[in-house]
Design a protein around this motif. Sequence first.
Motif, PDB file in Angstrom:
ATOM      1  N   VAL A   1      -5.234  32.488  73.702  1.00  0.00           N
ATOM      2  CA  VAL A   1      -6.383  32.446  74.669  1.00  0.00           C
ATOM      3  C   VAL A   1      -6.421  31.542  75.297  1.00  0.00           C
ATOM      4  O   VAL A   1      -7.257  31.288  76.925  1.00  0.00           O
ATOM      5  CB  VAL A   1      -7.490  33.856  74.216  1.00  0.00           C
ATOM      6  CG1 VAL A   1      -7.084  34.933  73.449  1.00  0.00           C
ATOM      7  CG2 VAL A   1      -7.893  32.434  73.533  1.00  0.00           C
TER       8      VAL A   1
ATOM      9  N   SER B   1      -2.767  38.303  75.086  1.00  0.00           N
ATOM     10  CA  SER B   1      -4.388  38.655  75.093  1.00  0.00           C
ATOM     11  C   SER B   1      -4.595  39.779  73.598  1.00  0.00           C
ATOM     12  O   SER B   1      -5.512  40.170  74.113  1.00  0.00           O
ATOM     13  CB  SER B   1      -4.216  38.790  76.774  1.00  0.00           C
ATOM     14  OG  SER B   1      -3.745  39.951  77.098  1.00  0.00           O
TER      15      SER B   1
ATOM     16  N   PRO C   1      -6.519  39.070  69.737  1.00  0.00           N
ATOM     17  CA  PRO C   1      -8.151  39.269  69.157  1.00  0.00           C
ATOM     18  C   PRO C   1      -7.718  40.499  68.282  1.00  0.00           C
ATOM     19  O   PRO C   1      -8.412  40.771  67.171  1.00  0.00           O
ATOM     20  CB  PRO C   1      -8.945  40.036  70.184  1.00  0.00           C
ATOM     21  CG  PRO C   1      -8.172  39.894  71.711  1.00  0.00           C
ATOM     22  CD  PRO C   1      -6.732  38.862  70.938  1.00  0.00           C
TER      23      PRO C   1
ATOM     24  N   GLN D   1     -13.484  46.180  79.042  1.00  0.00           N
ATOM     25  CA  GLN D   1     -12.616  44.849  80.098  1.00  0.00           C
ATOM     26  C   GLN D   1     -12.703  45.986  81.379  1.00  0.00           C
ATOM     27  O   GLN D   1     -12.461  44.935  81.678  1.00  0.00           O
ATOM     28  CB  GLN D   1     -11.345  45.328  79.442  1.00  0.00           C
ATOM     29  CG  GLN D   1     -11.612  44.754  77.942  1.00  0.00           C
ATOM     30  CD  GLN D   1     -10.684  43.525  77.467  1.00  0.00           C
ATOM     31  OE1 GLN D   1     -11.222  42.847  78.536  1.00  0.00           O
ATOM     32  NE2 GLN D   1     -10.712  42.965  76.402  1.00  0.00           N
TER      33      GLN D   1
ATOM     34  N   TRP E   1     -13.413  41.875  74.596  1.00  0.00           N
ATOM     35  CA  TRP E   1     -12.548  40.991  73.441  1.00  0.00           C
ATOM     36  C   TRP E   1     -12.768  41.764  71.530  1.00  0.00           C
ATOM     37  O   TRP E   1     -11.614  41.205  71.889  1.00  0.00           O
ATOM     38  CB  TRP E   1     -12.059  38.692  73.408  1.00  0.00           C
ATOM     39  CG  TRP E   1     -11.691  40.191  75.112  1.00  0.00           C
ATOM     40  CD1 TRP E   1     -12.556  38.891  75.730  1.00  0.00           C
ATOM     41  CD2 TRP E   1     -10.151  40.092  75.780  1.00  0.00           C
ATOM     42  NE1 TRP E   1     -11.413  38.938  77.404  1.00  0.00           N
ATOM     43  CE2 TRP E   1     -10.527  39.562  76.891  1.00  0.00           C
ATOM     44  CE3 TRP E   1      -9.135  40.307  75.052  1.00  0.00           C
ATOM     45  CZ2 TRP E   1      -9.118  39.306  77.688  1.00  0.00           C
ATOM     46  CZ3 TRP E   1      -8.219  40.170  75.913  1.00  0.00           C
ATOM     47  CH2 TRP E   1      -7.934  40.531  77.662  1.00  0.00           C
TER      48      TRP E   1
ATOM     49  N   THR F   1      -6.446  49.061  71.500  1.00  0.00           N
ATOM     50  CA  THR F   1      -6.573  47.692  71.771  1.00  0.00           C
ATOM     51  C   THR F   1      -5.765  47.770  72.969  1.00  0.00           C
ATOM     52  O   THR F   1      -5.856  46.312  74.197  1.00  0.00           O
ATOM     53  CB  THR F   1      -6.536  46.424  71.231  1.00  0.00           C
ATOM     54  OG1 THR F   1      -7.576  46.865  69.851  1.00  0.00           O
ATOM     55  CG2 THR F   1      -7.006  44.796  71.603  1.00  0.00           C
TER      56      THR F   1
ATOM     57  N   THR G   1      -7.031  46.284  76.378  1.00  0.00           N
ATOM     58  CA  THR G   1      -6.048  44.892  77.270  1.00  0.00           C
ATOM     59  C   THR G   1      -6.179  45.759  78.350  1.00  0.00           C
ATOM     60  O   THR G   1      -5.560  44.735  79.851  1.00  0.00           O
ATOM     61  CB  THR G   1      -5.459  44.183  76.663  1.00  0.00           C
ATOM     62  OG1 THR G   1      -5.253  43.952  75.242  1.00  0.00           O
ATOM     63  CG2 THR G   1      -4.917  42.712  76.930  1.00  0.00           C
TER      64      THR G   1
ATOM     65  N   ASN H   1      -8.310  45.715  81.458  1.00  0.00           N
ATOM     66  CA  ASN H   1      -8.455  44.646  81.420  1.00  0.00           C
ATOM     67  C   ASN H   1      -7.683  43.794  82.949  1.00  0.00           C
ATOM     68  O   ASN H   1      -8.174  43.197  83.787  1.00  0.00           O
ATOM     69  CB  ASN H   1      -8.920  43.308  80.361  1.00  0.00           C
ATOM     70  CG  ASN H   1      -8.555  41.801  80.795  1.00  0.00           C
ATOM     71  OD1 ASN H   1      -9.899  41.085  81.451  1.00  0.00           O
ATOM     72  ND2 ASN H   1      -7.693  41.247  81.282  1.00  0.00           N
TER      73      ASN H   1
END
Length: 570
Positions: free
Chosen positions: A31, A131, A135, A276, A385, A401, A405, A408
């Motif tokens: 990250v 990314s 997490p 996100q 995150w 996830t 993401t 995001n």
Amino acid sequence: MNAPTNVYASDRFLVGKALLYFTSIFVSLGVFIFGFDQGLMSGLITNHYFQAYFHNPSAAEIGTMVAILEIGALLSSLLVGWIGDHIGRKRTIRYGAFIFIIGGAFQTGSRNIIELSAGRFISGLGIGLLSAIVPVYQSEISPPDNRGQLACMEFTGNIIGYSSSIWLDYICSYMESHKSWRVPLGVQVVMGSILFLGSFALVETPRWLLDNDHDTEGIMVIADLYSSGDIHHPKAQTEFTAIKESVLISRLEGERSYAFMFKRYKKRVVIAMASQMFAQLNGINIISYYAPLVFEQAGWVGRDAILMTGLNSIIYVLSTLPPWYLVDAWGRRKLLLYGAIAMGIPLLSIAYVLYLNIPLTPLLVVILVVIYNAAFGCSWGPLPWLYPPEILPLSIRSKGTSLSTASNWIFNWLVGEMTPILQESIRWKMYLIPAASCFLSLGVVYVMFPETKGLQLEDMDSAFDDSSSIFSFHSSHHSARDTPNDATLTSGRPGAPRMESNSQLGENSRGITSLRDVVTPDGGPQVQPPTLDEILAYKAKQKQGGTSIRSFLSGSHRQKGTGESESLLG
């Protein structure tokens, strides 16, 4: 299990908290790279050598060049659900680093805006993998009492990366040649190489190992992480049983498709994606990607705009430190609520100050941007995150996830693409849009987001009402006499997790055809960790077989049909 505890000794140089913190800090480089790339272009697009070399690109060209990284990240993040489940968390990090290296090399040698954009797209593919999976990796190795702290430390790594790129741009701006922009782009290759090589020393997450029936390696990793390498320690034994029982019971559901995920865990997925989405719509990348342009609009010119951005980034880094302690003390929800208010007010104030256009406007904008960044760093920076991999069960954690993401990145792209255009067309009014989003996110968190501090990942269903399949025998609030049988599980008894009937399980259950395959007749756990003899035999076979970088990359070191691998420990 009566063997002396000193018969088995871990091969690792670091064990226990030392291994846990080292691993968490090192994977944060993934990250860090993400943050570095966020800030990198903000300083370069105001560099006069950069502008001259690329023939003074228009606002639309700059927006596309900056935002195309998000397109690459969006595409790869959508694949992480399958990739992370199939090859593991550790190797997904490795592949993400390798792709990022290729993209960085492409950008460094670019001769026109198209080649530069292509390089950023390739880098985006690598960043999308990193990314999304970092997490997940972080949450799956962290104990519940400091899982929030470790996730916030990870975000601090992201912002240190952002700050580092700003200051690198500033220092290189004194180079009177095209090295002033090529050197910062080339640093990406160095950082990606460090992460790629270091990934061979990482442990795989115990939850992925046990979910893929690598039980012997799983107990060894659990012992290394949580009990200083002692496989007989009660904490290691309990952790193994807790994870494995949740894996086995989740297989009773049979499915792991996206359709099943939305049907069974709709609220969790919506929360993960919304967190996100709002993190981007609340305005952070207006500052992260275009801070020098924001400061130029306010009256700071050229190198001074980059300097102001660098000073702001230092305070931004410092603002990410309080959540290390607050996230597990105050909780996640409270930080998000306070953060939304503390971000919305400065954004409204920036719009008003720019509208007034008075002599104090440049100074006031810097102060307000610093306040806004600090509020984001304390709240909406780290927590989106943390929430997704924390609230999603293991069976769909990687897929869920990946969608959060992707959320995001698609809104990241939207902000990156539209910011220079809106700054040019509606100027101060642009800041009203993220301000409105901040106050909208306040309401959404208040209505939808549960508090999850202190909960085991395997017990997260207690915060939701979606009838999770996870029934934890290790939880303090369950006892043997409370353990449901197959009939109560399938009958829909209030408070009991819903299970499919045995006839519906099919081959997807991997040998688990009934709850009786998981519990003993008296209600205790059927699941037992591998014996010491099994572990020693595994280690002997590992030493005999050896491994190579090529086998790591290809995955050919797996033994099909045995449920174990020769050398996943890396």
